[in-house]
Scaffold this active site. Structure first.
Site, mmCIF file in Angstrom:
data_model
loop_
_atom_site.group_PDB
_atom_site.id
_atom_site.type_symbol
_atom_site.label_atom_id
_atom_site.label_comp_id
_atom_site.label_asym_id
_atom_site.label_seq_id
_atom_site.Cartn_x
_atom_site.Cartn_y
_atom_site.Cartn_z
ATOM 1 N N GLY A 88 1.019 -1.087 -0.143
ATOM 2 C CA GLY A 88 0.065 0.007 -0.159
ATOM 3 C C GLY A 88 0.841 1.262 -0.222
ATOM 4 N N GLU A 145 12.761 -4.170 -4.960
ATOM 5 C CA GLU A 145 11.828 -4.704 -6.187
ATOM 6 C C GLU A 145 12.916 -4.282 -7.497
ATOM 7 O OE1 GLU A 145 7.493 -3.009 -7.923
ATOM 8 O OE2 GLU A 145 9.122 -1.546 -7.268
#
Lengths: 358, 495
Positions: B129, B248
């Site tokens: 989120g 990531e």
């Protein structure tokens, strides 16, 4: 896979950069252009530092480094638009002799390079060699030979009945005419070989196509590295300018339009540099992708110089259009390198053809 | 510099390959497809657990967390072997790649056991989120508010682009805990279970299809979160956020590299089929593509070298910028080369994967990397493509015999974002799936309707907005050494 430069290689790069920056200044290049100086003392400096022996094999008295180290040095010399015979001697003549000569020929032809002897090579010559008493007779011409007008020895890749072979001719044996070039510190010449006889000791006929292809790959990758170096310098000058130059109260480099252009140049140069080092590594390790990698390097260097020079001038605005700005010295070298030993478009097609054939 | 890996790394590779060949899931059990990045079918959970328990899930982790304390190079060849086989270790990439590592890096021992370990073992799935309607590239401008109230936080606000939220068990949520501090300094990070009262998730379709639902809006209405779910220190969430994105990006370039290699192969086939392989204009872009495919690998290897030294260098940004642009450029070229044939949505750039792991050697060699492993002979490669693709005359055949029954393709499909698994009649083809991993499932539609009925739009909730997405030895050439060679003093003062 280890694609990092070793500490020794980084040190080599650092030392060459330091010396090249100190000795081969923009002022020297301008003096060469004006005719008030030449490259003699600079070349003597390199020779005094034993630089030409870098890639001469150790058993012939050299330092015996490989193609990766050569690529690193050539990039640094491209970065200062070096006007000496270093590039042609070490990346053009030398690989031909090393790969195509027999041990005696290597000893005879490499020895002089340790003490400042110079060389050039015509890879795309339109020359035919025929057997003659005691050697070979050569006939033909070669266009746009780097240092063709000033090298002590010229290696000509000629057609023979037994396939292509390289022949090393002393300067006195050829008629060379320096041709005008937009990079005035670069020597480019048209060469005529008229019935000259080359004795067997200078006929490098033992290696065949493969040795010549590898030598050409080394020359191609070497020139690509020069182009990358010159592009890098253009970029450095431009970046210094956009950090420095203020408009609307802020450095113009803070504008996103220029940041994006700078990022594109940076990426293009890193891509080309990586491929140059890969070509050097493939050549050094005898990998069968050496020739392909050299074409990739030259094509990528061409892509990099195009965007680096175009944006480089743009970054400077009107200042990019002045003689006084040093930028053009490096733009000229980058552009001239693009035109020799196959343009990037030619190499892209070559890469495509080879990849499609696999 | 060298073109090959060292023996230790190669031994590691061989051990992993042997394990994969013995343990990759059986084709029969892999039929169910994932429909979002947090929807993990039962068989995929078993697969992820098997990898975790064997220490092959995240080899860089200690054994307790699914690894074996592998070196950076070993982690790399592990990724390489998975990529070349199109095997996805997890169908919840945010959980595996971002959320669990963030908890392991910043969380308490209890959080590691309770959340990270279970996410890694696919007992739980996670979503991330971060983005909000008014906080996209300017992430630190986020406004979702969390107020401490005793042993809990009360959360209000909205997230968007929360991939897989409707299937996730927990959302790693970045919230503002100090509205008065400078914007980077008032952010904290909370693990918010999705069954918390006051949490509403609303998936919305991608441009591929209204039913391709991975994106979500998530609304928080007085959602009460235990204080023990705070990850990292209060108001220090920005550190977690920047760390998360680093996770990531670390080996993202392998995706670009694979795609470019695929494009070289299948683009080459397209050129031959359309008799364009001697057209100079076409050879020009195809040459650029082949060069890009090599360059991304070299730049990736260089980044790997930086990573080994613990440097987070500019390399990662170069890889992202260069890789994504090269893939876009080349995919467009291949599409345009196909002409009207390119209209067929079942065409794809991903070539068939050989049906058995044992036959992947040729494929592995040709994908991988040139710089790392010996290339198979041209003849071997032709053989391999001939056997795996009977209709070799078509550029991107979607023929049923090309390996659709292969379990590894099922494994691979989620991670690669490429639909290479079985297609249902009437569903968009793998090419579409390749873009946004679309796999239709009736349940998806029902769920979406159900969610729509939730009272998510109340006072204080904006209508969905569409934020713009921003996208030493001494050097032998040293002057002193040369002087020494000519009889001068040794540069180091020794003889």
């Amino acid at each position: 896979v280890d694609f990092e430069l070793t500490d020794d290689q980084l040190e080599l790069q650092r030392v060459v950069r330091e010396v090249a920056e100190r000795e081969c200044t923009a002022a020297l290049l301008r003096a060469v252009i004006d005719g008030t100086a030449d490259d003699t003392s600079l070349w003597k400096t390199y020779v005094g530092l034993d630089w030409p022996s870098l890639v001469v094999p150790e058993d012939h008295g050299g330092m015996g480094f490989g193609a990766v180290e050569l690529i690193l040095v050539l990039e640094e010399l491209g970065r200062v638009a070096d006007p000496t015979p270093f590039v042609a001697t070490t990346s053009q003549l030398l690989p031909l002799v090393r790969r195509c000569g027999d041990p005696d020929q290597r000893a005879a032809l490499l020895g002089p390079l340790l003490t400042g002897g110079t060389g050039a090579a015509a890879f795309d010559a339109d020359v035919t060699a025929t057997r003659a008493a005691g050697g070979w007779t050569l006939q033909g011409t070669a266009r746009a030979v780097l240092d063709g007008d000033r090298a002590d020895e010229l290696a000509v890749v000629a057609r023979t009945d037994e396939g292509p072979a390289a022949f090393v001719i002393p300067a006195a044996g050829v008629t060379a005419t320096r041709t005008p070039a937009f990079d005035p510190t670069l020597h480019v010449a048209d060469v005529v070989v008229e019935g000259v006889t080359v004795d067997d000791g200078r006929a490098l006929v033992s290696s065949g196509d493969h040795g010549i292809a590898l030598a050409r790959a080394e020359a191609t990758a070497g020139l690509a590295a020069v182009v990358v170096g010159a592009s890098q310098r253009s970029f450095e000058l431009a970046i210094a300018h956009i950090r420095d130059r203020k408009q609307f109260g802020v450095p113009i480099g803070s504008f996103q339009a220029l940041k994006h252009m700078a990022a594109d140049v940076y990426v293009a140069i890193e891509r080309a540099r990586a491929l140059c080092q890969f070509a050097g590594l493939a050549i050094a390790e005898g990998d069968d992708r050496a020739v392909l990698a050299a074409s990739m390097a030259k094509a990528a260097a061409g892509d990099a110089q195009r965007i680096a020079t175009q944006h480089g001038i743009q970054f400077f605005g009107g200042l990019g259009f002045t003689w006084e700005n040093d930028l053009h010295l490096y733009v000229r070298r980058a552009k001239a390198g693009e035109l020799l030993l196959g343009t990037s478009a030619e190499h892209r097609r070559q890469v495509a053809t080879e990849v499609l054939a696999r | 510099m060298r073109l090959s890996f060292d023996e230790q790394t190669e031994a590691f590779r061989a051990e992993f390959v042997a394990w994969l060949e013995a343990n990759a899931p059986d084709p029969a059990e892999t039929a169910e497809r994932a429909t979002s990045s947090a929807h993990v079918p039962a068989w995929a959970r078993r697969w992820q657990q098997a990898m975790f328990d064997a220490g092959w899930l995240v080899p860089g982790n200690p054994p307790e967390y699914g690894g074996r304390d592998a070196t950076v190079l070993e982690q790399f060849v592990h990724q390489q072997e998975l990529h070349r086989r199109r095997i996805y270790p997890s169908f919840n990439p945010q959980g595996l790649g971002i959320i669990a590592p963030s908890i392991l890096a910043f969380g308490t021992e209890d959080q590691k056991q309770r959340w990270a370990r279970r996410i890694l073992r696919a007992e739980l799935t996670g979503a991330l989120g971060m983005s909000e309607p008014d906080a996209g590239s300017d992430l630190a401008g986020l406004r979702t508010r969390a107020v401490r109230d005793g042993d809990r936080f009360v959360v209000n606000g909205q997230k968007v682009w929360t991939s897989g939220a409707h299937h996730a068990d927990v959302i790693l949520t970045f919230v503002r805990t100090d509205p008065d501090a400078p914007k980077h300094k008032g952010i904290s990070c909370l693990l918010i279970p999705t069954d918390t009262p006051g949490v509403t998730r609303r998936p919305f379709g991608s441009l591929i299809s209204a039913d391709d639902t991975d994106f979500n809006e998530v609304f928080f209405d007085d959602a009460e979160v235990p204080a023990e779910n705070l990850v990292g220190e209060l108001d220090q969430g920005w550190r977690v956020a920047t760390g998360s994105l680093g996770h990531e990006r670390a080996m993202l370039w392998l995706n670009y590299s694979d795609t470019l290699d695929d494009l070289v192969r299948t683009g080459g086939d397209a050129l031959r089929d359309h008799r364009l392989d001697d057209d100079p204009a076409v050879l020009d872009w195809f040459g650029s593509l082949a060069i890009d495919a090599e360059a991304i690998r070299l730049l990736g290897f260089r980044a790997l070298g930086a990573a080994r030294k613990g440097q987070e260098a500019a390399e990662q940004s170069i890889l992202k910028l260069f890789g994504s642009e090269a893939v876009q450029r080349s995919t467009l070229r291949v599409l345009e080369t196909l002409g009207p044939d390119g209209l067929d949505p079942t065409r794809r750039t991903l070539p068939p994967v050989p049906p058995r792991l044992a036959t992947t050697t040729a494929r592995a060699g040709s994908t991988a990397t040139s710089a790392a492993s010996p290339e198979p002979s041209p003849a071997a490669r032709r053989r391999s493509s001939a056997t795996s693709s009977p209709s070799a005359s078509s550029a991107f055949p979607d023929d049923p015999g090309d390996g659709h029954d292969d379990p590894r393709r099922a494994v691979d499909h989620r991670q690669r974002g490429q639909a290479s698994g079985p297609r249902r009649r009437g569903s968009p083809g793998p090419r579409a799936g390749r873009l946004l991993r679309l796999v239709r499932r009736q349940g998806g539609r029902r769920r979406r309707r159900a969610v729509r009925h939730r009272p998510h739009r109340r006072d204080g909730h904006e209508r969905r907005r569409w934020p713009a997405r921003a996208g030493p030895g001494l050097c032998p050439l040293h002057p002193d050494v040369a002087r020494h060679r000519r009889g001068g003093p040794h540069p180091r003062g020794r003889v």
